[in-house]
Design a protein around this motif. Structure first.
Motif, mmCIF file in Angstrom:
data_model
loop_
_atom_site.group_PDB
_atom_site.id
_atom_site.type_symbol
_atom_site.label_atom_id
_atom_site.label_comp_id
_atom_site.label_asym_id
_atom_site.label_seq_id
_atom_site.Cartn_x
_atom_site.Cartn_y
_atom_site.Cartn_z
ATOM 1 N N CYS A 66 18.625 -46.719 -13.856
ATOM 2 C CA CYS A 66 19.170 -45.854 -14.995
ATOM 3 C C CYS A 66 18.798 -46.285 -16.323
ATOM 4 O O CYS A 66 18.472 -47.511 -16.357
ATOM 5 N N GLU A 67 19.100 -45.506 -17.309
ATOM 6 C CA GLU A 67 18.502 -45.986 -18.484
ATOM 7 C C GLU A 67 19.438 -47.362 -19.103
ATOM 8 O O GLU A 67 18.481 -48.203 -19.651
ATOM 9 N N GLU A 68 20.655 -47.489 -18.847
ATOM 10 C CA GLU A 68 21.103 -48.726 -19.248
ATOM 11 C C GLU A 68 20.680 -49.852 -18.467
ATOM 12 O O GLU A 68 20.410 -50.806 -19.329
ATOM 13 N N ALA A 79 17.462 -54.972 -18.561
ATOM 14 C CA ALA A 79 16.903 -55.580 -17.908
ATOM 15 C C ALA A 79 15.354 -56.083 -18.551
ATOM 16 O O ALA A 79 14.743 -57.264 -18.566
ATOM 17 N N PHE A 80 14.780 -55.021 -19.096
ATOM 18 C CA PHE A 80 13.420 -54.915 -19.513
ATOM 19 C C PHE A 80 13.033 -55.056 -20.974
ATOM 20 O O PHE A 80 11.954 -55.170 -21.589
ATOM 21 N N SER A 81 13.870 -54.287 -21.646
ATOM 22 C CA SER A 81 13.478 -53.891 -23.224
ATOM 23 C C SER A 81 13.618 -55.377 -24.037
ATOM 24 O O SER A 81 14.437 -56.255 -23.821
ATOM 25 N N PRO A 82 12.809 -55.348 -25.101
ATOM 26 C CA PRO A 82 12.814 -56.550 -26.077
ATOM 27 C C PRO A 82 14.252 -56.790 -26.590
ATOM 28 O O PRO A 82 14.816 -55.773 -26.760
ATOM 29 N N SER A 121 20.705 -57.585 -28.711
ATOM 30 C CA SER A 121 21.002 -56.508 -27.859
ATOM 31 C C SER A 121 19.623 -55.830 -27.678
ATOM 32 O O SER A 121 18.591 -56.016 -28.443
ATOM 33 N N PRO A 122 19.498 -55.064 -26.635
ATOM 34 C CA PRO A 122 18.050 -54.455 -26.216
ATOM 35 C C PRO A 122 17.409 -53.608 -27.339
ATOM 36 O O PRO A 122 18.274 -52.875 -28.068
ATOM 37 N N ILE A 123 16.456 -53.315 -27.720
ATOM 38 C CA ILE A 123 15.783 -52.340 -28.696
ATOM 39 C C ILE A 123 15.249 -51.448 -27.892
ATOM 40 O O ILE A 123 14.447 -51.235 -26.945
#
Length: 332
Positions: free
Chosen positions: A146-148, A153-156, A163-165
Protein backbone atom coordinates in the motif's frame (compact mmCIF):
# COMPACT_ATOMS: atom_id res chain seq x y z
CA UNK A 1 58.26 53.26 13.83
CA UNK A 2 57.37 50.44 11.49
CA UNK A 3 57.47 50.83 7.76
CA UNK A 4 55.27 48.30 5.98
CA UNK A 5 54.94 47.38 2.33
CA UNK A 6 51.54 46.66 0.81
CA UNK A 7 51.03 43.23 -0.68
CA UNK A 8 47.83 43.21 -2.75
CA UNK A 9 46.11 39.86 -2.90
CA UNK A 10 43.18 38.84 -4.99
CA UNK A 11 40.54 36.19 -4.49
CA UNK A 12 37.40 35.51 -2.53
CA UNK A 13 38.92 34.73 0.86
CA UNK A 14 38.90 31.03 -0.01
CA UNK A 15 35.19 30.86 0.70
CA UNK A 16 33.58 28.70 -2.00
CA UNK A 17 30.02 29.16 -3.13
CA UNK A 18 28.47 25.73 -3.53
CA UNK A 19 25.75 25.41 -6.14
CA UNK A 20 22.52 23.71 -5.15
CA UNK A 21 21.25 21.09 -7.51
CA UNK A 22 17.78 19.60 -7.55
CA UNK A 23 18.34 15.96 -8.41
CA UNK A 24 14.92 14.36 -8.39
CA UNK A 25 14.96 10.69 -7.50
CA UNK A 26 12.31 8.97 -9.62
CA UNK A 27 9.31 8.35 -7.40
CA UNK A 28 7.47 5.24 -8.58
CA UNK A 29 3.89 5.82 -9.57
CA UNK A 30 1.18 3.68 -7.96
CA UNK A 31 -0.28 0.87 -10.06
CA UNK A 32 -3.86 -0.29 -10.31
CA UNK A 33 -4.95 -3.94 -10.33
CA UNK A 34 -6.90 -4.93 -13.42
CA UNK A 35 -10.10 -6.98 -13.00
CA UNK A 36 -10.70 -9.24 -16.03
CA UNK A 37 -14.20 -10.10 -17.30
CA UNK A 38 -15.21 -13.78 -16.97
CA UNK A 39 -16.92 -15.97 -19.50
CA UNK A 40 -19.69 -16.98 -17.08
CA UNK A 41 -22.79 -14.92 -16.60
CA UNK A 42 -22.65 -12.03 -14.14
CA UNK A 43 -24.97 -13.73 -11.66
CA UNK A 44 -22.83 -16.86 -11.67
CA UNK A 45 -19.66 -14.82 -11.09
CA UNK A 46 -21.18 -13.07 -8.13
CA UNK A 47 -22.47 -16.31 -6.61
CA UNK A 48 -19.18 -18.13 -7.01
CA UNK A 49 -17.22 -15.13 -5.72
CA UNK A 50 -19.42 -14.90 -2.62
CA UNK A 51 -18.99 -18.60 -1.91
CA UNK A 52 -15.23 -18.43 -2.43
CA UNK A 53 -14.97 -15.37 -0.23
CA UNK A 54 -16.95 -17.04 2.55
CA UNK A 55 -14.76 -20.14 2.32
CA UNK A 56 -11.61 -18.07 2.61
CA UNK A 57 -12.88 -16.18 5.63
CA UNK A 58 -13.94 -19.37 7.40
CA UNK A 59 -10.55 -20.90 6.72
CA UNK A 60 -8.77 -17.84 8.09
CA UNK A 61 -10.99 -17.78 11.19
CA UNK A 62 -10.36 -21.48 11.79
CA UNK A 63 -6.58 -21.01 11.58
CA UNK A 64 -6.69 -18.13 14.06
CA UNK A 65 -8.67 -20.24 16.54
CA UNK A 66 -6.43 -23.29 16.25
CA UNK A 67 -8.97 -25.21 14.12
CA UNK A 68 -7.77 -27.28 11.13
CA UNK A 69 -7.44 -25.33 7.89
CA UNK A 70 -10.42 -27.07 6.18
CA UNK A 71 -13.28 -26.70 8.70
CA UNK A 72 -16.14 -26.50 6.17
CA UNK A 73 -15.91 -29.12 3.44
CA UNK A 74 -19.60 -28.45 2.73
CA UNK A 75 -18.64 -25.25 0.89
CA UNK A 76 -16.30 -27.13 -1.41
CA UNK A 77 -19.02 -29.74 -1.90
CA UNK A 78 -21.51 -26.98 -2.61
CA UNK A 79 -19.23 -25.41 -5.22
CA UNK A 80 -18.59 -28.81 -6.79
CA UNK A 81 -22.26 -29.67 -6.80
CA UNK A 82 -23.14 -26.28 -8.28
CA UNK A 83 -20.53 -26.72 -11.00
CA UNK A 84 -21.86 -30.21 -11.90
CA UNK A 85 -25.43 -28.94 -12.01
CA UNK A 86 -24.42 -26.10 -14.31
CA UNK A 87 -22.52 -28.48 -16.55
CA UNK A 88 -25.61 -30.72 -16.83
CA UNK A 89 -27.52 -27.62 -17.96
CA UNK A 90 -24.82 -26.96 -20.56
CA UNK A 91 -23.23 -24.04 -18.72
CA UNK A 92 -19.47 -24.30 -18.28
CA UNK A 93 -18.03 -22.41 -15.33
CA UNK A 94 -14.35 -22.93 -16.06
CA UNK A 95 -11.83 -21.35 -13.62
CA UNK A 96 -10.38 -18.10 -14.91
CA UNK A 97 -6.97 -18.75 -13.37
CA UNK A 98 -5.06 -19.87 -10.31
CA UNK A 99 -4.76 -17.46 -7.35
CA UNK A 100 -1.10 -16.65 -6.73
CA UNK A 101 -1.70 -16.41 -2.97
CA UNK A 102 -3.76 -19.53 -2.17
CA UNK A 103 -2.96 -21.59 -5.30
CA UNK A 104 -6.66 -22.42 -5.78
CA UNK A 105 -8.73 -21.93 -8.94
CA UNK A 106 -10.47 -18.59 -9.35
CA UNK A 107 -14.07 -19.28 -10.36
CA UNK A 108 -15.53 -15.83 -9.71
CA UNK A 109 -14.05 -12.37 -9.92
CA UNK A 110 -10.39 -12.29 -10.79
CA UNK A 111 -7.78 -9.61 -10.22
CA UNK A 112 -4.74 -9.29 -12.47
CA UNK A 113 -1.70 -7.49 -11.04
CA UNK A 114 2.09 -7.87 -11.22
CA UNK A 115 1.53 -10.15 -14.22
CA UNK A 116 -0.38 -12.69 -12.09
CA UNK A 117 -3.98 -13.54 -11.15
CA UNK A 118 -5.48 -13.30 -7.68
CA UNK A 119 -8.68 -13.69 -5.73
CA UNK A 120 -9.58 -10.02 -5.00
CA UNK A 121 -9.44 -10.67 -1.25
CA UNK A 122 -6.00 -12.30 -1.54
CA UNK A 123 -4.25 -9.41 -3.24
CA UNK A 124 -3.00 -7.61 -0.13
CA UNK A 125 -0.17 -5.37 1.07
CA UNK A 126 2.95 -7.40 1.87
CA UNK A 127 3.46 -5.32 5.00
CA UNK A 128 0.11 -4.57 6.68
CA UNK A 129 -2.16 -7.12 4.92
CA UNK A 130 -4.64 -4.50 3.71
CA UNK A 131 -6.62 -5.54 0.61
CA UNK A 132 -5.37 -3.66 -2.42
CA UNK A 133 -8.13 -4.45 -4.91
CA UNK A 134 -9.45 -1.26 -6.52
CA UNK A 135 -6.81 1.07 -5.04
CA UNK A 136 -3.30 2.15 -6.07
CA UNK A 137 -0.37 0.07 -4.92
CA UNK A 138 3.42 0.00 -5.33
CA UNK A 139 5.57 -2.92 -6.42
CA UNK A 140 8.96 -3.74 -4.96
CA UNK A 141 10.84 -6.98 -5.56
CA UNK A 142 7.75 -8.61 -7.01
CA UNK A 143 5.63 -7.78 -3.93
CA UNK A 144 2.78 -5.31 -3.61
CA UNK A 145 2.60 -2.57 -0.95
CA UNK A 146 0.00 0.00 0.00
CA UNK A 147 1.12 3.59 -0.53
CA UNK A 148 1.83 4.33 3.14
CA UNK A 149 3.89 1.22 3.81
CA UNK A 150 5.85 1.60 0.58
CA UNK A 151 6.94 5.18 1.40
CA UNK A 152 7.75 4.28 5.00
CA UNK A 153 9.90 1.35 3.91
CA UNK A 154 11.58 2.51 0.71
CA UNK A 155 11.28 6.25 0.00
CA UNK A 156 14.27 8.55 0.73
CA UNK A 157 14.12 10.47 4.01
CA UNK A 158 14.32 14.24 4.42
CA UNK A 159 17.49 15.28 6.28
CA UNK A 160 15.49 17.99 8.10
CA UNK A 161 12.23 16.31 9.17
CA UNK A 162 13.23 12.62 8.72
CA UNK A 163 9.88 11.80 7.09
CA UNK A 164 9.59 10.01 3.72
CA UNK A 165 9.84 12.16 0.59
CA UNK A 166 6.81 11.25 -1.53
CA UNK A 167 7.15 13.66 -4.44
CA UNK A 168 9.97 16.04 -5.44
CA UNK A 169 13.37 15.20 -3.99
CA UNK A 170 16.20 17.73 -3.59
CA UNK A 171 19.74 16.39 -3.21
CA UNK A 172 22.38 18.57 -1.54
CA UNK A 173 25.27 18.11 0.92
CA UNK A 174 25.14 14.35 0.21
CA UNK A 175 21.63 14.16 1.67
CA UNK A 176 18.03 14.27 0.44
CA UNK A 177 15.51 16.96 1.39
CA UNK A 178 11.97 18.09 0.82
CA UNK A 179 12.50 21.21 -1.37
CA UNK A 180 10.67 23.35 1.20
CA UNK A 181 12.91 22.04 4.01
CA UNK A 182 16.24 23.00 2.43
CA UNK A 183 16.80 26.50 3.83
CA UNK A 184 19.40 28.70 5.53
CA UNK A 185 20.46 27.27 8.89
CA UNK A 186 20.54 30.79 10.37
CA UNK A 187 17.60 32.81 8.98
CA UNK A 188 15.40 30.00 7.61
CA UNK A 189 15.09 31.53 4.14
CA UNK A 190 14.64 29.04 1.28
CA UNK A 191 17.49 29.29 -1.22
CA UNK A 192 16.93 30.85 -4.63
CA UNK A 193 19.03 30.92 -7.77
CA UNK A 194 22.06 32.21 -5.84
CA UNK A 195 22.56 28.79 -4.29
CA UNK A 196 24.04 28.44 -0.83
CA UNK A 197 27.27 28.39 1.16
CA UNK A 198 28.26 25.40 3.28
CA UNK A 199 29.92 25.49 6.70
CA UNK A 200 30.38 22.44 8.94
CA UNK A 201 27.79 20.51 6.96
CA UNK A 202 25.12 23.23 7.26
CA UNK A 203 23.76 25.42 4.43
CA UNK A 204 23.67 29.22 4.70
CA UNK A 205 22.42 32.00 2.45
CA UNK A 206 25.09 34.33 1.10
CA UNK A 207 24.18 37.23 3.39
CA UNK A 208 24.31 35.22 6.62
CA UNK A 209 27.40 33.27 5.60
CA UNK A 210 29.39 36.44 4.94
CA UNK A 211 28.11 38.11 8.11
CA UNK A 212 28.97 35.10 10.27
CA UNK A 213 32.11 33.62 8.74
CA UNK A 214 33.78 35.94 6.20
CA UNK A 215 36.88 37.86 7.40
CA UNK A 216 36.15 41.48 8.32
CA UNK A 217 37.93 44.50 6.90
CA UNK A 218 40.14 46.19 9.52
CA UNK A 219 39.00 49.55 8.23
CA UNK A 220 35.21 49.36 7.90
CA UNK A 221 34.53 46.02 9.65
CA UNK A 222 32.37 44.86 6.75
CA UNK A 223 32.93 41.39 5.20
CA UNK A 224 35.73 41.09 2.65
CA UNK A 225 34.32 39.29 -0.39
CA UNK A 226 36.53 40.05 -3.41
CA UNK A 227 39.92 41.76 -3.82
CA UNK A 228 41.67 42.53 -0.57
CA UNK A 229 44.95 43.65 0.95
CA UNK A 230 46.77 41.85 3.73
CA UNK A 231 48.53 44.19 6.18
CA UNK A 232 48.92 44.80 9.91
CA UNK A 233 47.89 41.21 10.73
CA UNK A 234 44.51 41.61 9.03
CA UNK A 235 42.72 42.04 5.72
CA UNK A 236 41.42 45.28 4.17
CA UNK A 237 39.32 46.41 1.28
CA UNK A 238 41.78 48.22 -1.01
CA UNK A 239 39.74 51.43 -0.69
CA UNK A 240 39.76 51.16 3.12
CA UNK A 241 43.53 50.90 3.52
CA UNK A 242 44.35 54.61 3.85
CA UNK A 243 46.12 56.95 6.26
CA UNK A 244 44.18 57.05 9.50
CA UNK A 245 44.69 60.84 9.68
CA UNK A 246 44.25 62.26 6.16
CA UNK A 247 42.46 59.26 4.58
CA UNK A 248 44.76 59.35 1.56
CA UNK A 249 45.99 56.16 -0.09
CA UNK A 250 49.58 55.00 -0.13
CA UNK A 251 50.60 55.74 -3.71
CA UNK A 252 54.20 54.61 -3.25
CA UNK A 253 53.13 51.30 -1.77
CA UNK A 254 54.50 51.87 1.74
CA UNK A 255 53.06 53.09 5.00
CA UNK A 256 53.93 53.68 8.64
CA UNK A 257 52.29 51.82 11.48
CA UNK A 258 51.39 53.31 14.83
CA UNK A 259 49.21 51.52 17.40
CA UNK A 260 47.92 49.10 14.77
CA UNK A 261 46.77 51.80 12.31
CA UNK A 262 48.42 52.86 9.02
CA UNK A 263 49.72 56.42 8.51
CA UNK A 264 51.40 58.32 5.72
CA UNK A 265 54.90 59.58 6.50
CA UNK A 266 53.84 63.14 7.34
CA UNK A 267 51.12 62.23 9.78
CA UNK A 268 53.14 59.46 11.35
CA UNK A 269 55.88 61.96 12.24
CA UNK A 270 53.30 64.50 13.38
CA UNK A 271 51.94 61.93 15.79
CA UNK A 272 55.47 61.16 16.91
CA UNK A 273 56.35 64.86 17.24
CA UNK A 274 59.21 64.58 14.75
CA UNK A 275 58.31 67.38 12.30
CA UNK A 276 60.93 70.00 11.50
CA UNK A 277 59.86 73.39 12.90
CA UNK A 278 61.69 75.06 10.06
CA UNK A 279 60.27 73.30 6.98
CA UNK A 280 57.31 71.36 8.45
CA UNK A 281 58.63 68.14 6.92
CA UNK A 282 59.43 64.91 8.78
CA UNK A 283 62.83 64.65 10.40
CA UNK A 284 64.12 61.21 9.44
CA UNK A 285 67.90 61.62 9.84
CA UNK A 286 70.03 63.89 12.04
CA UNK A 287 67.95 66.07 14.28
CA UNK A 288 68.47 69.16 16.44
CA UNK A 289 66.14 69.73 19.36
CA UNK A 290 65.88 73.22 20.73
CA UNK A 291 63.24 74.97 22.80
CA UNK A 292 61.13 71.82 22.73
CA UNK A 293 61.10 71.73 18.93
CA UNK A 294 62.91 69.59 16.35
CA UNK A 295 64.85 70.80 13.31
CA UNK A 296 66.76 69.44 10.39
CA UNK A 297 70.34 70.67 11.04
CA UNK A 298 70.26 72.77 7.87
CA UNK A 299 66.96 74.37 8.93
CA UNK A 300 68.19 75.45 12.37
CA UNK A 301 69.07 79.00 11.25
CA UNK A 302 68.94 82.61 12.46
CA UNK A 303 65.58 84.16 11.65
CA UNK A 304 67.33 87.43 10.60
CA UNK A 305 70.58 86.61 8.77
CA UNK A 306 69.62 82.99 7.91
CA UNK A 307 73.01 81.79 9.09
CA UNK A 308 73.14 78.26 10.45
CA UNK A 309 72.99 78.18 14.22
CA UNK A 310 74.99 76.01 16.51
CA UNK A 311 73.34 74.54 19.53
CA UNK A 312 74.23 76.59 22.60
CA UNK A 313 75.11 79.74 20.65
CA UNK A 314 71.63 81.05 19.77
CA UNK A 315 69.09 83.29 21.40
CA UNK A 316 65.32 82.74 21.41
CA UNK A 317 62.90 85.62 20.97
CA UNK A 318 59.20 84.79 20.75
CA UNK A 319 59.10 81.57 18.71
CA UNK A 320 62.12 82.52 16.58
CA UNK A 321 65.80 81.75 16.88
CA UNK A 322 68.63 84.32 16.36
CA UNK A 323 72.39 84.20 16.36
CA UNK A 324 74.04 86.16 19.15
CA UNK A 325 75.05 89.05 16.88
CA UNK A 326 71.64 89.57 15.30
CA UNK A 327 69.91 89.24 18.64
CA UNK A 328 72.09 91.93 20.17
CA UNK A 329 71.69 94.18 17.13
CA UNK A 330 67.89 93.87 17.07
CA UNK A 331 66.97 93.78 20.69
CA UNK A 332 69.72 95.43 22.78
Amino acid sequence: SVLGTLQPQYGSCSIPLSAVFSSPIPVPQPLLPSPLPTAAAQQLDELLADLGHMQSKLAAAGQGAGVPAEPSPSLDNMLGSLTRDLQELGITAAPTGICTACRKPIAGKVLTALGKTWHPEHFTCACCGQELGGQPFFERGGRAYCEEDYHQAFSPRCAYCASPIREKVLTALDQTWHPEHFFCAHCGKVFGDDGFHERSGKPYCRQDFLAMFAPKCQGCERPVMDNYLSALQGVWHPECFVCAECLSGFAIGSFFELEGRPYCELHFHQRQGSICHGCSRPVTGRCITAAGRKYHPEHFICAYCLGQLQKGTFRERGDKMYCQACHDKLFL
